[in-house]
Scaffold this motif. Structure first.
Motif, PDB file in Angstrom:
ATOM      1  N   VAL A 134       0.864  -1.184   0.000  1.00 55.92           N
ATOM      2  CA  VAL A 134       0.000   0.000   0.000  1.00 55.92           C
ATOM      3  C   VAL A 134       0.904   1.238   0.000  1.00 55.92           C
ATOM      4  CG1 VAL A 134      -1.930   1.169   1.126  1.00 55.92           C
ATOM      5  CG2 VAL A 134      -1.731  -1.321   1.287  1.00 55.92           C
TER       6      VAL A 134
ATOM      7  N   GLU B 109       0.981  -3.063   4.693  1.00 57.43           N
ATOM      8  CA  GLU B 109       0.727  -1.670   5.099  1.00 57.43           C
ATOM      9  C   GLU B 109       1.899  -1.151   5.931  1.00 57.43           C
ATOM     10  OE1 GLU B 109      -0.823   0.973   4.972  1.00 57.43           O
ATOM     11  OE2 GLU B 109      -2.984   0.767   4.748  1.00 57.43           O
ATOM     12  N   ASP B 110       2.038   0.168   5.961  1.00 58.81           N
ATOM     13  CA  ASP B 110       3.012   0.767   6.882  1.00 58.81           C
ATOM     14  C   ASP B 110       2.445   0.760   8.299  1.00 58.81           C
ATOM     15  OD1 ASP B 110       1.029   2.617   6.232  1.00 58.81           O
ATOM     16  OD2 ASP B 110       2.393   4.290   5.916  1.00 58.81           O
TER      17      ASP B 110
END
Ligand code: IMP
Ligand code: MG
Length: 191
Positions: free
Chosen positions: A46, A103-104
Motif C-alpha cells: 500500500v 501496510e506501513d
C-alpha cells in the motif's frame, strides 16, 4: 536525544533501524511458515508508506510470490480524514488468489476495511494483512490483522516510509512526535 524537524513539528528517535529489522525478520518468518504451501501468493504494497517495509520484508520471504502496489489516501497532517480515496488501482488479477496486503501502519482501520472490500469484489480467495505498525488503541475495524510486526500506543510517528505531510519518509529509524519540544521551541520563537 536525536531529534528531527519536519514542517512545524519536532520528532524524537523512537525506534532504531536494528530493532525494526528484527521485527521485520520475525514477521517474515511467520508468513514463511503460514504461506509456504499456498499457490504463489500476491503481496500488495500500500503506497506510499509501505515502500521501505515491503522492500525489507520481501528480502526475507523464501517462497515463490508476486508483488504489486495499490495507492489509497486517508490522511491529512497528523489525523485521519476518515475518507479513503483510491489513487492507483489494482493492476494484477487477484481472482481466487491468496493475497497479503502490506501496510506501513494500521490506525483506525479505515484503509484496510476499504481495501478488503476492493479485494473481495475483485474475487480474492484468502486475504491476509501484514503491517509494520498497529495502533490497537485506535483500531476500530473488524478485520483480523494477522501479521503486525510491531504494536504501538496512539503516538504519531514518522520515518521508515511514514510521513508527516509528505516529509520524513526517507529516514531508516522511526521517530515520534515530541509535542513538548515542539511547544517549547514555538514559545522561544514567539518571544
Ligand atoms: P487508517 O485508515 O486510520 O488505519 O490509517 C492508515 C493510514 O494512515 C496509514 O497507512 C498511514 O498512511 C496513515 N497513518 C496512520 N497513523 C500514522 C502515523 O502515526 N504516522 C504517519 N502516518 C500514519
Ligand atoms: Mg498507508
Amino acid at each position: 536525544m536525536k531529534r528531527i524537524q519536519l514542517h512545524d513539528k519536532i520528532f524524537r528517535l523512537y525506534m532504531p533501524h536494528e530493532d525494526i529489522q528484527t521485527a521485520v525478520k520475525n514477521v517474515a518468518e511467520k508468513i514463511n511458515n503460514d504461506l509456504k504451501d499456498a499457490d504463489t501468493p500476491l503481496f500488495i504494497g500500500v503506497l506510499t508508506g509501505s515502500f521501505m517495509f515491503l522492500s525489507d520484508l520481501m528480502k526475507n520471504i523464501n517462497f515463490p510470490c508476486e508483488i504489486c502496489f495499490i495507492r489509497l489516501a486517508s490522511y491529512e497532517g497528523t489525523s485521519s480524514t476518515g475518507k479513503v480515496k483510491q489513487l492507483l488501482g489494482l493492476t494484477q488479477n487477484v481472482k481466487n488468489r491468496t493475497v497479503v496486503v502490506v501496510e506501513d501502519i494500521v490506525d483506525t482501520g479505515g484503509t484496510i476495511t476499504e481495501l478488503d472490500n476492493i479485494l473481495k469484489d475483485a474475487g480474492a480467495k484468502d486475504i491476509k494483512y501484514c503491517t509494520l505498525l498497529l495502533k490497537p488503541d485506535n483500531y476500530k475495524g473488524h478485520i483480523d490483522v494477522q501479521y503486525p510486526a510491531l504494536q504501538i500506543p496512539r503516538d504519531f510517528i514518522v520515518g521508515y516510509g511514514l510521513d508527516y505531510d509528505q516529509l520524513g519518509r526517507q529516514y531508516k529509524d522511526i521517530y515520534v512526535l515530541d509535542e513538548d519540544e515542539t511547544e517549547r521551541r514555538k514559545s522561544i520563537n514567539v518571544r
